[in-house]
Write an enzyme that holds these catalytic residues in place. Sequence first.
Site, PDB file in Angstrom:
ATOM      1  CG  HIS A 306      -1.643   1.250   1.258  1.00  0.00           C
ATOM      2  ND1 HIS A 306      -2.965   0.902   0.977  1.00  0.00           N
ATOM      3  CD2 HIS A 306      -1.653   2.277   1.714  1.00  0.00           C
ATOM      4  CE1 HIS A 306      -3.892   2.001   1.220  1.00  0.00           C
ATOM      5  NE2 HIS A 306      -3.022   3.147   1.425  1.00  0.00           N
ATOM      6  CG  HIS A 349       1.018   6.297   9.599  1.00  0.00           C
ATOM      7  ND1 HIS A 349       0.563   7.490   9.170  1.00  0.00           N
ATOM      8  CD2 HIS A 349       2.408   6.272   9.715  1.00  0.00           C
ATOM      9  CE1 HIS A 349       1.588   8.053   8.653  1.00  0.00           C
ATOM     10  NE2 HIS A 349       2.745   7.418   8.965  1.00  0.00           N
ATOM     11  CE1 TYR A 364      -9.586   6.607   3.970  1.00  0.00           C
ATOM     12  CE2 TYR A 364      -9.781   6.194   6.461  1.00  0.00           C
ATOM     13  CZ  TYR A 364      -9.019   6.386   5.374  1.00  0.00           C
ATOM     14  OH  TYR A 364      -7.784   6.457   5.244  1.00  0.00           O
ATOM     15  CG  HIS A 385      -3.971   7.356  12.593  1.00  0.00           C
ATOM     16  ND1 HIS A 385      -2.884   8.202  13.207  1.00  0.00           N
ATOM     17  CD2 HIS A 385      -3.469   7.286  11.351  1.00  0.00           C
ATOM     18  CE1 HIS A 385      -1.907   8.517  12.183  1.00  0.00           C
ATOM     19  NE2 HIS A 385      -2.513   8.128  11.173  1.00  0.00           N
TER      20      HIS A 385
END
EC number: 1.13.11.5
Length: 453
Positions: A306, A349, A364, A385
């Site tokens: 990603h 992250h 989302y 998060h």
Amino acid sequence: MDQTMTQASDKEASVADKLQYMPGFGNDFETETLPGALPQGQNSPQKCNYGLYAEQLSGSPFTAPRGTNERSWLYRIRPSVRHTRRFSNASYPHWKSAPCLDDHSLPLGQLRWGPMPVPDEKLSFLDGVRTMTTAGDVLTQTGMAAHVYVFNEDMVDDYAFNADGELLIVPQVGAIRVFTEMGIMDVEPLEIVLIPRGMMFKVLRKGDEKVWRGYICENYGAKFTLPDRGPIGANCLANPRDFKTPVAAYEDKEAPCRVHVKWCGKFYVTEIGHSPLDVVAWHGNYAPFKYDLRTFSPVGAILFDHPDPSIFTVLTAPTESAGTANVDFVIFPPRWLVAEHTFRPPWYHRNIMSEFMGLIHGQYDAKEEGFVPGGISLHNMMLPHGPDASGFEKASNSELKPVKLDHTMAFMFETRYPQQVTKYAAELETLQDNYLECWDGLERRFDGTPGIK
């Protein structure tokens, strides 16, 4: 090209139903509503055609490098010195500026809010701005503020300009008509509009919604520009031709009007006897624009892993530190997910940047529940998060066939500065006290033995 704002005071002014725009980003445009109104071969003739006044609006110092030097020449019915008189103090108590260290009891943490509630009272666009976070310092022209807006009444005889920064407006419910000194723009959800620092404007409603709602990034720093593409090359992301700047338009109105000014974090108002939107012709590169987010051409991983979310940057406001933004405007648009042997949603992250997210439409991919259109999440610098527990389970176990992530549009205002939550945001009824519980199902899987668990 001719578009004239008339004296009509209703929200559907008598202009062409299909407004006209000039394509390009940062171009040196020229446009006039009346033939011959724009001087040729010079900027400031001894006498202007039609009895107009010549005036320069500078968006950069005179000596800024050519590539960042911004100014426009305006040819108007009255000079701007007639558009302000003696100022008096004005109050917009919910519109805050950095530094704003409000006294509230909300502790540090990852935060999420539901959509702004529908107001009971009549609110214009200016009345309806609510500041959620501030970052940096408006007095040193660094940082930003993240606002939401909700309104149900037009600015008819009220006008405004913001000396503190440019306004990037992101409608979420209801189309708006933005009248500026330099022309008219109709902007609907999935489009954005940028009003430069110091430019006069007013906002009207379009359509028959009960409420008009959206988000605003107030950028105190260097103006938004297109990010460098680097190895991506000459195409993709936000292409310059898809940015639309309005052709000249003016409002010839002799009536009592109010001009509201935001300056160094304070508000002032002055009363005049005419509309200040009286520019009959203009040329230059300091101008408003709108952009359709659906024209963004995303790039991504086409084999594995990603990529970083920076590949979705629409606009960036740089700082002196290369690659470190005062604020980035990033979107997460519809796209194909095709990576093999890969956890496809955004990874977990911790970040030096502080992230304010909103959802314009759809869902989302990292948060299947709780983050709804009109909602907000805030992940400040170095706070962890990532996907919620259900999203992790789904992405970890789904068949990795090509999937189109469709009917979605999230965005992010990301800044190098910590975002301070305002008292209004801390006490807002839509604050989700249970947000952190979305990660409760992420249990230990490690048992010391090899193998995929």
